[in-house]
Write an enzyme that holds these catalytic residues in place. Structure first.
Site, PDB file in Angstrom:
ATOM      1  N   SER A 166      53.468  24.277  54.259  1.00  0.00           N
ATOM      2  CA  SER A 166      52.313  23.563  54.795  1.00  0.00           C
ATOM      3  C   SER A 166      52.130  22.226  54.079  1.00  0.00           C
ATOM      4  CB  SER A 166      51.065  24.443  54.705  1.00  0.00           C
ATOM      5  OG  SER A 166      49.969  23.847  55.325  1.00  0.00           O
ATOM      6  N   HIS A 183      47.019  24.813  61.312  1.00  0.00           N
ATOM      7  CA  HIS A 183      48.249  25.038  62.083  1.00  0.00           C
ATOM      8  C   HIS A 183      47.984  25.732  63.421  1.00  0.00           C
ATOM      9  CE1 HIS A 183      50.322  23.564  58.603  1.00  0.00           C
ATOM     10  NE2 HIS A 183      49.733  24.474  57.854  1.00  0.00           N
TER      11      HIS A 183
END
Length: 320
Positions: free
Chosen positions: A97, A200
């Site tokens: 991430s 996300h």
């Protein structure tokens, strides 16, 4: 083959940067980045409490700063002329991430300053997107991957992080997450994740435009170390494509399971996770059997990490 990885949001803990300030130049480096992004990294990394560093706009720059600080302690200043740059020992790099921004610096795609400016914009944009609807994330541990993902989709949740090792992170509204806690997938546990949004997922779509704008003026170079992308585990060889993926990543799922498959395919024998290490080494120990995994949590871990890097240096490898 040695892989260097950087953790994502949720790995931070109160005071975790305190021992790093004993390293020569570390405080000055943090002050420089703090001035560049308008955020006191020294305060948040040493004095702030758990709630303060849970804030997305704080946590993301703090994590990238800690990853870069520890990576430079291991590999030398990436940008110093004639510096002690040990990147030649690395076979690949990746980040989970937000850790992808630190990996982009390690790979030579972005400068540390540019990554810090970009992650500050990322954190602010994602915090703003998260404020629109009350959302969050929960880790689903155990169970069959296909069964779990189908269960999440029935509840309207997104499998936002597919991490391998029997771990999937679900993201969605608080109501959807409450439904998941009440109706768990077969043979799985559900644990809330301490983040302030459904990262996300489609809930982060507004942050993509902000990232596109922030990325427009970056000075981008092609990777000098193989860069493994969260999107699909692919090795990306063009700097512009790395940045394109960094922009889109905020609203797309993280496929760390595919990154680990790529490490294995490339012949990884060792993995170092930079500060605040622990999460990704844990996943590696479950999924990458036979791969030595080392977490850098404090400067006390640097000696062992440097030894591992030395073992993978080009001259050492050719001699063996």
């Amino acid at each position: 083959m040695l892989v260097l990885v950087a953790p994502g949001q949720g790995a931070q803990t109160p005071g975790f940067l305190t021992p790093w300030l004993d390293l020569p130049g570390a405080a000055d480096r943090l002050r420089s980045w703090s001035d560049a992004i308008g955020l006191d990294l020294l305060h948040y990394g040493t004095e702030a409490d758990a709630d303060a560093i849970r804030d997305t706009s704080v946590a993301q720059p703090l994590l990238v700063a800690s990853a870069l600080l520890s990576a430079e302690a291991l590999l030398g200043d990436f940008e110093a002329t004639g510096g002690n740059d040990e990147r030649g020992a690395l076979g690949a790099t990746a980040g989970h991430s937000v850790g992808e921004l630190a990996a982009a610096v390690v790979a030579g795609v972005l400068s540390a300053q540019e990554a810090m400016v970009l992650v500050r914009r990322r954190g602010l944009a994602m915090a703003e997107a998260a404020a629109v609807t009350e959302t969050g994330m929960s880790a689903v541990l155990g169970g069959d991957q296909e069964t779990v993902t189908a269960h999440l989709e029935r509840l309207g949740l997104t499998p936002a992080n597919i991490n391998g090792g029997g771990q999937i992170v679900a993201a969605g509204t608080v109501e959807q997450l409450a439904a998941l806690s009440a109706d768990k997938p077969e043979k799985a546990r559900v644990i809330p994740v301490k983040v302030a949004g459904a990262f996300h997922t489609r809930h982060m779509a507004p942050a993509v435009a902000a990232m596109e704008s922030a990325a427009r003026d970056l000075s981008v170079a092609d990777p000098v170390v193989r860069y493994v992308s969260n999107a699909d585990g692919a090795v990306v060889s063009e700097g512009k494509e790395v940045v394109h993926r960094l922009v889109k990543q905020v609203s797309n799922p993280v496929r760390w399971d595919l990154c680990m498959e790529t490490f294995q395919r490339l012949g990884a024998t060792a993995l170092i996770e930079v500060c605040p290490g622990g999460t990704l080494t844990g996943l590696a120990k479950r999924s990458l059997k036979g791969v030595q995994a080392l977490a850098v949590k404090t400067p006390d871990n640097l000696a062992a990490a440097r030894e591992l890097i030395a073992e993978h240096a080009p001259g050492r490898r050719s001699a063996e």
